[in-house]
Scaffold this motif. Structure first.
Motif, mmCIF file in Angstrom:
data_model
loop_
_atom_site.group_PDB
_atom_site.id
_atom_site.type_symbol
_atom_site.label_atom_id
_atom_site.label_comp_id
_atom_site.label_asym_id
_atom_site.label_seq_id
_atom_site.Cartn_x
_atom_site.Cartn_y
_atom_site.Cartn_z
ATOM 1 N N ARG A 206 0.835 -1.206 0.000
ATOM 2 C CA ARG A 206 0.000 0.000 0.000
ATOM 3 C C ARG A 206 0.871 1.258 0.000
ATOM 4 O O ARG A 206 0.631 2.202 -0.765
ATOM 5 C CB ARG A 206 -0.930 -0.007 1.214
ATOM 6 C CG ARG A 206 -1.818 1.238 1.313
ATOM 7 C CD ARG A 206 -2.686 1.194 2.554
ATOM 8 N NE ARG A 206 -1.916 1.148 3.772
ATOM 9 C CZ ARG A 206 -1.373 2.203 4.370
ATOM 10 N NH1 ARG A 206 -1.491 3.406 3.813
ATOM 11 N NH2 ARG A 206 -0.704 2.067 5.492
ATOM 12 N N LYS A 207 1.900 1.284 0.837
ATOM 13 C CA LYS A 207 2.773 2.453 0.893
ATOM 14 C C LYS A 207 3.551 2.620 -0.418
ATOM 15 O O LYS A 207 3.740 3.739 -0.899
ATOM 16 C CB LYS A 207 3.750 2.328 2.070
ATOM 17 C CG LYS A 207 3.099 2.420 3.435
ATOM 18 C CD LYS A 207 4.113 2.627 4.531
ATOM 19 C CE LYS A 207 4.649 4.049 4.527
ATOM 20 N NZ LYS A 207 5.514 4.336 5.690
ATOM 21 N N TRP A 208 3.996 1.511 -0.993
ATOM 22 C CA TRP A 208 4.763 1.592 -2.237
ATOM 23 C C TRP A 208 3.887 2.083 -3.385
ATOM 24 O O TRP A 208 4.293 2.936 -4.169
ATOM 25 C CB TRP A 208 5.363 0.229 -2.557
ATOM 26 C CG TRP A 208 6.379 0.255 -3.662
ATOM 27 C CD1 TRP A 208 7.009 1.351 -4.182
ATOM 28 C CD2 TRP A 208 6.881 -0.870 -4.377
ATOM 29 N NE1 TRP A 208 7.877 0.969 -5.185
ATOM 30 C CE2 TRP A 208 7.820 -0.375 -5.326
ATOM 31 C CE3 TRP A 208 6.649 -2.235 -4.305
ATOM 32 C CZ2 TRP A 208 8.504 -1.231 -6.190
ATOM 33 C CZ3 TRP A 208 7.340 -3.071 -5.167
ATOM 34 C CH2 TRP A 208 8.244 -2.575 -6.106
ATOM 35 N N ARG A 209 2.664 1.569 -3.478
ATOM 36 C CA ARG A 209 1.763 2.028 -4.539
ATOM 37 C C ARG A 209 1.501 3.522 -4.416
ATOM 38 O O ARG A 209 1.489 4.248 -5.416
ATOM 39 C CB ARG A 209 0.433 1.262 -4.465
ATOM 40 C CG ARG A 209 0.507 -0.163 -4.990
ATOM 41 C CD ARG A 209 -0.796 -0.876 -4.729
ATOM 42 N NE ARG A 209 -0.762 -2.263 -5.183
ATOM 43 C CZ ARG A 209 -1.539 -3.208 -4.692
ATOM 44 N NH1 ARG A 209 -2.425 -2.926 -3.745
ATOM 45 N NH2 ARG A 209 -1.452 -4.454 -5.163
ATOM 46 N N LYS A 210 1.308 3.994 -3.204
ATOM 47 C CA LYS A 210 1.092 5.426 -2.986
ATOM 48 C C LYS A 210 2.289 6.235 -3.470
ATOM 49 O O LYS A 210 2.140 7.284 -4.110
ATOM 50 C CB LYS A 210 0.824 5.689 -1.501
ATOM 51 C CG LYS A 210 0.524 7.140 -1.179
ATOM 52 C CD LYS A 210 0.249 7.322 0.318
ATOM 53 C CE LYS A 210 -0.020 8.791 0.643
ATOM 54 N NZ LYS A 210 -0.262 8.978 2.109
#
Length: 337
Positions: A206-210
């Protein structure tokens, strides 16, 4: 020389759980409960840009100490993957070292913090050269000595790899300390997929996609990933990164590219410390136990602490603050060589 060791960290329940430690380490609850003293490194901090070579620009923050007539030295801090100079653990450690009389430099890796628009190419974990050149720039611009480096998780991995290069390039680094560093990226990825609870992989993805969406917004003319690729799991998205944006021909080649497993640290020329926890659910302890290290590299495995947690109690402060400060201060005093 009586320095704190991992065995000295003896938390009470429920902080004896590696999962509790890990989840609290970067939680909003922890940030809210931290004492004001854990944020003093932000006061009077100078936002700066450093040279990573070949046109690469990296951001950071410098804070000059004011507690002593002369600084003990320069402490450089590396955050973990998708962290930043303002990650809780970086602020805590920086504030403690600042109080002990160290000048502090907190470095953002490429595409971390608010730096997505600075460099067109994406961050990946094998971009070591720009970090080493940034260290050289930092050392030249802020000449307080000794210069000591601490990194957390992926930042710990970068710190160890950078320390292997500094002597060759004439960077005056005196000491490096890595907290829960990634040792064998291949084993770590496998552990997140197969052994760790599902929510760890979900959290990182989730953090990487953001972050990737922020990069795409900064460079709309560049098609970094297809939408279908962004929907992949951690392994699939990492493989897409490797094939699209690196010179590696395979995922395994890329993972091996930033490994410090086995005897990779035998070439370390300066004193170094690796601190990890046996109950770290993100990075398996087995990779640490298989390291073949020279005498100047200390491996310290605590029974508890989770992944970059080591939280002592309700105030949410970390044992690592005292641990890092004690060793940095010993370097400054000349008692750790």
């Amino acid at each position: 020389m009586n320095l704190p060791c991992g065995k000295d960290f003896r938390p009470t329940w429920p902080l004896t759980s590696g999962h509790v430690q890990t989840m609290l380490s970067s939680s909003g609850i922890r940030r809210l409960l931290l004492p004001r003293a854990a944020r003093t490194v932000q006061e009077g901090a100078e936002a700066v840009m450093v040279d990573g070579g070949n046109g690469v620009r990296l951001t950071g923050a410098f804070t000059a100490q004011r507690s002593r007539p002369q600084a003990r030295g320069l402490a450089v801090l590396f955050h973990g993957w998708e962290g930043s100079v303002d990650s809780t653990y970086v602020l805590q450690t920086g504030s403690r070292l600042l109080a002990d009389g160290w000048d502090i430099f907190r470095l953002n890796f490429r595409d971390h913090g608010d730096s997505h628009a600075l460099n067109e190419a994406l961050f990946h974990s094998c971009r070591l050269d720009e970090v080493v050149l940034a260290l050289a720039d930092i050392a030249a611009r802020w000449p307080a000595r000794p210069m000591a480096l601490a990194g957390f998780s992926l930042g710990g991995n970068f710190a160890l790899r950078a320390a292997l290069q500094t002597s060759r390039l004439g960077i005056p680094l005196s000491y490096v300390l890595a907290v829960c560093p990634i040792i064998d990226p291949s084993e770590g990825l496998f552990s997140l997929e197969e052994a760790a609870p599902w929510f760890y992989q979900a959290y990182f993805v989730r953090k990487w996609r953001k972050s990737l969406l922020a990069k795409q917004s900064a460079f709309p003319q560049h098609n970094y990933f297809e939408l279908t690729e962004l929907k992949q799991n951690l392994r699939g998205l990492t493989e897409s990164l490797v094939l699209r944006h690196t010179d590696f021909q395979s995922l395994q080649g890329y993972l091996d590219g930033y490994s410090v497993a086995g005897d990779a640290l035998q070439a370390m020329q300066i004193p170094a410390t690796i601190l990890t926890a046996r109950d770290d659910p993100v990075i398996p302890v087995g990779a640490f136990e298989q390291l073949r290290l020279p005498p100047n590299v200390e491996l310290d495995i605590s029974d508890h602490g989770g992944h970059c947690g080591f939280i002592r109690g309700r105030d949410m402060t970390s044992f690592t603050d005292d641990y890092i400060a004690a060793r940095f201060n010993a370097v400054a005093d000349g008692s750790l060589r």
